[in-house]
Design an enzyme around this catalytic site. Sequence first.
Site, PDB file in Angstrom:
ATOM      1  N   TYR A   1      -2.304  -0.856  10.398  1.00 30.36           N
ATOM      2  CA  TYR A   1      -2.324  -1.170   8.957  1.00 30.36           C
ATOM      3  C   TYR A   1      -0.969  -0.823   8.337  1.00 30.36           C
ATOM      4  O   TYR A   1      -0.379  -1.608   7.593  1.00 30.36           O
ATOM      5  CB  TYR A   1      -3.458  -0.380   8.301  1.00 30.36           C
TER       6      TYR A   1
ATOM      7  N   SER B   1       0.861  -1.192   0.000  1.00 30.40           N
ATOM      8  CA  SER B   1       0.000   0.000   0.000  1.00 30.40           C
ATOM      9  C   SER B   1       0.891   1.233   0.000  1.00 30.40           C
ATOM     10  O   SER B   1       2.074   1.147   0.357  1.00 30.40           O
ATOM     11  CB  SER B   1      -0.835  -0.028   1.286  1.00 30.40           C
TER      12      SER B   1
HETATM   13  P1  NAP Z   1     -11.552  -6.058  -0.238  1.00 28.96           P
HETATM   14  O1  NAP Z   1     -12.425  -5.659  -1.340  1.00 28.96           O
HETATM   15  O2  NAP Z   1     -12.043  -5.989   1.167  1.00 28.96           O
HETATM   16  O3  NAP Z   1     -11.020  -7.539  -0.548  1.00 28.96           O
HETATM   17  C1  NAP Z   1     -10.212  -8.231   0.363  1.00 28.96           C
HETATM   18  C2  NAP Z   1     -10.530  -9.709   0.249  1.00 28.96           C
HETATM   19  O4  NAP Z   1      -9.666 -10.420   1.159  1.00 28.96           O
HETATM   20  C3  NAP Z   1     -11.984 -10.028   0.663  1.00 28.96           C
HETATM   21  O5  NAP Z   1     -12.575 -10.936  -0.234  1.00 28.96           O
HETATM   22  C4  NAP Z   1     -11.800 -10.656   2.039  1.00 28.96           C
HETATM   23  O6  NAP Z   1     -12.804 -11.583   2.370  1.00 28.96           O
HETATM   24  C5  NAP Z   1     -10.473 -11.347   1.870  1.00 28.96           C
HETATM   25  N1  NAP Z   1      -9.914 -11.685   3.169  1.00 28.96           N
HETATM   26  C6  NAP Z   1      -9.940 -10.914   4.294  1.00 28.96           C
HETATM   27  N2  NAP Z   1      -9.372 -11.590   5.315  1.00 28.96           N
HETATM   28  C7  NAP Z   1      -8.980 -12.783   4.808  1.00 28.96           C
HETATM   29  C8  NAP Z   1      -8.351 -13.914   5.382  1.00 28.96           C
HETATM   30  N3  NAP Z   1      -8.023 -13.952   6.686  1.00 28.96           N
HETATM   31  N4  NAP Z   1      -8.106 -14.988   4.595  1.00 28.96           N
HETATM   32  C9  NAP Z   1      -8.485 -14.994   3.290  1.00 28.96           C
HETATM   33  N5  NAP Z   1      -9.093 -13.953   2.698  1.00 28.96           N
HETATM   34  C10 NAP Z   1      -9.330 -12.855   3.457  1.00 28.96           C
HETATM   35  O7  NAP Z   1     -10.202  -5.197  -0.243  1.00 28.96           O
HETATM   36  P2  NAP Z   1      -9.265  -4.689  -1.445  1.00 28.96           P
HETATM   37  O8  NAP Z   1      -9.340  -3.226  -1.429  1.00 28.96           O
HETATM   38  O9  NAP Z   1      -9.488  -5.446  -2.677  1.00 28.96           O
HETATM   39  O10 NAP Z   1      -7.860  -5.073  -0.795  1.00 28.96           O
HETATM   40  C11 NAP Z   1      -6.968  -6.026  -1.393  1.00 28.96           C
HETATM   41  C12 NAP Z   1      -5.572  -5.746  -0.861  1.00 28.96           C
HETATM   42  O11 NAP Z   1      -5.164  -4.448  -1.273  1.00 28.96           O
HETATM   43  C13 NAP Z   1      -5.467  -5.729   0.660  1.00 28.96           C
HETATM   44  O12 NAP Z   1      -4.246  -6.333   1.047  1.00 28.96           O
HETATM   45  C14 NAP Z   1      -5.460  -4.256   1.010  1.00 28.96           C
HETATM   46  O13 NAP Z   1      -4.814  -4.005   2.229  1.00 28.96           O
HETATM   47  C15 NAP Z   1      -4.708  -3.709  -0.162  1.00 28.96           C
HETATM   48  N6  NAP Z   1      -4.922  -2.284  -0.447  1.00 28.96           N
HETATM   49  C16 NAP Z   1      -6.167  -1.766  -0.579  1.00 28.96           C
HETATM   50  C17 NAP Z   1      -6.337  -0.424  -0.917  1.00 28.96           C
HETATM   51  C18 NAP Z   1      -7.683   0.210  -1.148  1.00 28.96           C
HETATM   52  O14 NAP Z   1      -7.775   1.452  -1.153  1.00 28.96           O
HETATM   53  N7  NAP Z   1      -8.725  -0.547  -1.394  1.00 28.96           N
HETATM   54  C19 NAP Z   1      -5.194   0.379  -1.091  1.00 28.96           C
HETATM   55  C20 NAP Z   1      -3.936  -0.168  -0.935  1.00 28.96           C
HETATM   56  C21 NAP Z   1      -3.802  -1.516  -0.627  1.00 28.96           C
HETATM   57  P3  NAP Z   1     -14.089 -11.054   3.220  1.00 28.96           P
HETATM   58  O15 NAP Z   1     -14.741 -10.034   2.338  1.00 28.96           O
HETATM   59  O16 NAP Z   1     -14.888 -12.280   3.446  1.00 28.96           O
HETATM   60  O17 NAP Z   1     -13.530 -10.442   4.468  1.00 28.96           O
END
Ligand code: NAP
Length: 255
Positions: free
Chosen positions: A154, A141
């Site tokens: 985080y 991130s």
């Molecule tokens: P998201 O839409 O919430 O997707 C995350 C996925 O990971 C969800 O399907 C979630 O399942 C799953 N997950 C959570 N805990 C888990 C576990 N213990 N084991 C297996 N799966 C698990 O979030 P996203 O934005 O796509 O995030 C993806 C990655 O990008 C993350 O690492 C996040 O920190 C990073 N990121 C996000 C952003 C942003 O602005 N969105 C920016 C920078 C980095 P559930 O829905 O069932 O919990």
Amino acid sequence: MATNETAFVTGAGSGMGRAIARRLASRGACLGLFDLSQDGLEETAAELGAEDGPKPLLFSGDVRDETALRAAVEATVEARGGLDTAVACAGIEVTGKVPEMDPADWERIVGINLTGVFNTARVTIPRLEQDRPGAFVAISSDAGVQGAQEFAAYCATKHGVIGLVRSLALDHGPQGVRCNIVAPGFVETPMADRIFADFSGEEVAGWEKTVPMGRFARADEVAAVVAHLTSADAAYTNGAVYSIDGGATAGYFMP
Ligand code: NAP
């Protein structure tokens, strides 16, 4: 690699993981998809078209559980005959100041965001080495390269992911496995929706203005970079931290 590629993606039931699965499928990769949410995985699979190659294998489980991850990777390898690409995308957000945080939330976010990447590396890298060349990408991130107010836990995990995966690049690059990191700024996913749930439209627009590109990223823009880093086009890229933040961490910016 394009048509015989097998890829394993965690967090593939939502947001960026789903977009990455779609993008890798569109170049013909056979997929093993892992997520906590079986419903999310099925929605991802439903979004893949007939032209996207064989049906993905779906595994619901927790990235904190190395045994579950190992079983999923082994089943993927057994069904598809190898492993070329692994993407550690699963992650959660926890907000708040450290003195007020529930220590259980600290344990949870470290377990998922950092140990989850460690576990994913442990179960995929030996196989990627065997089937080299291989590529491993983890999602950090912009909070992995700078602090963020009320996001200390985080930030700590995302800084940790960068140190972990840079070291993987040194340990496994010589064995033919390139290990890289992407560092997105805010991306339009359910995670960002949760983070901004209590913000007004005006406040969100204000945040977007702080990004030189004037907006947040789309998940497919992150997936495109992951696709590049896991392709032969990035054959000499190892240990990189690839910012996908519209220039937000490039320096001081006055909108
Ligand atoms: P998201 O839409 O919430 O997707 C995350 C996925 O990971 C969800 O399907 C979630 O399942 C799953 N997950 C959570 N805990 C888990 C576990 N213990 N084991 C297996 N799966 C698990 O979030 P996203 O934005 O796509 O995030 C993806 C990655 O990008 C993350 O690492 C996040 O920190 C990073 N990121 C996000 C952003 C942003 O602005 N969105 C920016 C920078 C980095 P559930 O829905 O069932 O919990």
